[in-house]
Design a protein around this motif. Structure first.
Motif, PDB file in Angstrom:
ATOM      1  N   ASP A   1      34.424  39.501  36.611  1.00  0.00           N
ATOM      2  CA  ASP A   1      34.407  38.353  35.712  1.00  0.00           C
ATOM      3  C   ASP A   1      33.129  37.560  35.889  1.00  0.00           C
ATOM      4  O   ASP A   1      32.421  37.689  36.893  1.00  0.00           O
TER       5      ASP A   1
ATOM      6  N   ARG B   1      34.188  42.307  32.911  1.00  0.00           N
ATOM      7  CA  ARG B   1      35.326  42.527  32.018  1.00  0.00           C
ATOM      8  C   ARG B   1      35.759  41.248  31.307  1.00  0.00           C
ATOM      9  O   ARG B   1      36.214  41.277  30.171  1.00  0.00           O
ATOM     10  N   GLU B   2      35.703  40.124  32.034  1.00  0.00           N
ATOM     11  CA  GLU B   2      36.293  38.882  31.545  1.00  0.00           C
ATOM     12  C   GLU B   2      35.343  37.709  31.737  1.00  0.00           C
ATOM     13  O   GLU B   2      34.549  37.680  32.686  1.00  0.00           O
TER      14      GLU B   2
ATOM     15  N   CYS C   1      36.261  33.627  22.165  1.00  0.00           N
ATOM     16  CA  CYS C   1      36.874  34.958  22.275  1.00  0.00           C
ATOM     17  C   CYS C   1      36.258  35.929  21.279  1.00  0.00           C
ATOM     18  O   CYS C   1      35.999  37.098  21.606  1.00  0.00           O
TER      19      CYS C   1
ATOM     20  N   GLY D   1      36.615  40.214  27.406  1.00  0.00           N
ATOM     21  CA  GLY D   1      37.726  39.320  27.172  1.00  0.00           C
ATOM     22  C   GLY D   1      37.389  37.930  27.674  1.00  0.00           C
ATOM     23  O   GLY D   1      36.390  37.727  28.371  1.00  0.00           O
TER      24      GLY D   1
ATOM     25  N   GLY E   1      39.497  34.421  29.376  1.00  0.00           N
ATOM     26  CA  GLY E   1      40.763  33.882  29.857  1.00  0.00           C
ATOM     27  C   GLY E   1      40.650  32.398  30.140  1.00  0.00           C
ATOM     28  O   GLY E   1      39.732  31.963  30.851  1.00  0.00           O
TER      29      GLY E   1
ATOM     30  N   ARG F   1      45.435  39.441  32.000  1.00  0.00           N
ATOM     31  CA  ARG F   1      44.671  40.657  32.290  1.00  0.00           C
ATOM     32  C   ARG F   1      44.101  40.692  33.705  1.00  0.00           C
ATOM     33  O   ARG F   1      43.670  41.742  34.170  1.00  0.00           O
TER      34      ARG F   1
END
Length: 272
Positions: A72, A100-101, A122, A131, A133, A188
C-alpha cells in the motif's frame, strides 16, 4: 494454500528512509512493505519519492534486490478542497512501485462531499490498477466502521474499500459484529496491532497512543483472533505498531521482527 501476505507499515519504523525500510522488512522476514509517499503530519520525516526522483529510483532498486513487494501507499487525505487530480502524481508513483492499495483518510465534515471525493479518488486509482481504502479513525470525519462503510456505499463504487485497524476499531467504539454488514469486497487488506482494552481518557491521548505507543499483536487486550475470523480469509496484514519508547533502546529491524513473530503467534491461534 499460499501464506498470507504480511507487510511492514511505515509507522512501525518511521525513522527509516523508504529504501532502508525495504531492507529492514527483508531482514525481518516480511513479504511486503507499505510506503508513506505523503506525510501524515508536518513533523514527521519527509521523503522526496513522488515522481522520478533519485530516492524513488533507489527504492525501486532495493525492492528489486530483495524481492519485497509494495502492499500500500499512504496517506491520501480528502479535505473539503481536495480534487482527486491533485494526487495523480502520487498515485502514478504508487502504481510504478507496484502497490495494490491507497490508504485514504477522510477530513471533510460534509459526508456527501467526502463520498463524492472518495469516488473520484477511487476512479483515478482504478485507472492505474489500484484500489483505495478509507481508514476510519475517531479523530477524523470517517470516525468509525459504520460511517466509513456508509461513505464507501454512498460513493457508488463497488471498489471503494474500507480499511480496518484493530486500534481504530477499539478506540472508535466499533464492534467486530459490525463487520458483518460490510461487503467482503470492500475489505481487501487490514492493519494489525494490539492495544490495552481500556480506552485513554481523552482524544488527545488516543491520538498520541495511535501514533506512538501501540502493542505487538497478542500483547494487549483486543480479541484479535475473533477479528481475524470476522474478516475475509487470507487478506494481507499490514503491521502498524509504533513503539516510540521501545525504539529508544531497540533498533528498527528487531522491532519489526518482534511484531512479525507476535503476529504469527496470533495467526496460529486463529488456525493459520
Amino acid at each position: 494454500m499460499p501464506s498470507r501476505p504480511i507487510s511492514l507499515a511505515a509507522l512501525t519504523v518511521l525513522e527509516l528512509a523508504p529504501p532502508e525500510m525495504v531492507t529492514c522488512a527483508f531482514d525481518a522476514g516480511y513479504s511486503h512493505v507499505g510506503i508513506r509517499l505523503l506525510p501524515a503530519t508536518p513533523t514527521e520525516p519527509q521523503w522526496d519519492i513522488v515522481g522520478d526522483t533519485p530516492l524513488l529510483r533507489e527504492l525501486e532498486r532495493r525492492l528489486a534486490d530483495t524481492g519485497i513487494k509494495v502492499l500500500d501507499a499512504e496517506i491520501f487525505r480528502l479535505r473539503p478542497d481536495t480534487r482527486a487530480a491533485d494526487y495523480e502524481a502520487a498515485i502514478a508513483t504508487a502504481a510504478r512501485l507496484g502497490a495494490r492499495e491507497l490508504l485514504v483518510a477522510g477530513n471533510d465534515p460534509d459526508e456527501a462531499r467526502l463520498a463524492d471525493s472518495f469516488a473520484a479518488l477511487c476512479e483515478l486509482a482504478a485507472g492505474y490498477g489500484l484500489g483505495a481504502g478509507l481508514e476510519f479513525m475517531p479523530w477524523t470525519d470517517a470516525r468509525d466502521l459504520q460511517q466509513a462503510a456508509r461513505i464507501a456505499q454512498r460513493s457508488g463504487r463497488a471498489d471503494a474499500g474500507v480499511l480496518v485497524d484493530p486500534f481504530h476499531l477499539s478506540r472508535s467504539g466499533s464492534r467486530i459484529a459490525d463487520l458483518a454488514a460490510v461487503a467482503p469486497g470492500r475489505l481487501r487488506m487490514m492493519q494489525f496491532c494490539d492495544v490495552p482494552a481500556a480506552l485513554p481518557p481523552t482524544m488527545a491521548a488516543i491520538l498520541a497512543e495511535a501514533r506512538g505507543e501501540r502493542l505487538f499483536p497478542g500483547e494487549g487486550g483486543l480479541d484479535l483472533v475473533a477479528l481475524l475470523r470476522a474478516m475475509p480469509a487470507g487478506i494481507p496484514l499490514s503491521l502498524e505498531v509504533p513503539t516510540l519508547a521501545l525504539a529508544r533502546t531497540v533498533g528498527a529491524t528487531e522491532r519489526a521482527r518482534r511484531a512479525l513473530a507476535a503476529t504469527r503467534r496470533v495467526l496460529a491461534q486463529a488456525g493459520e
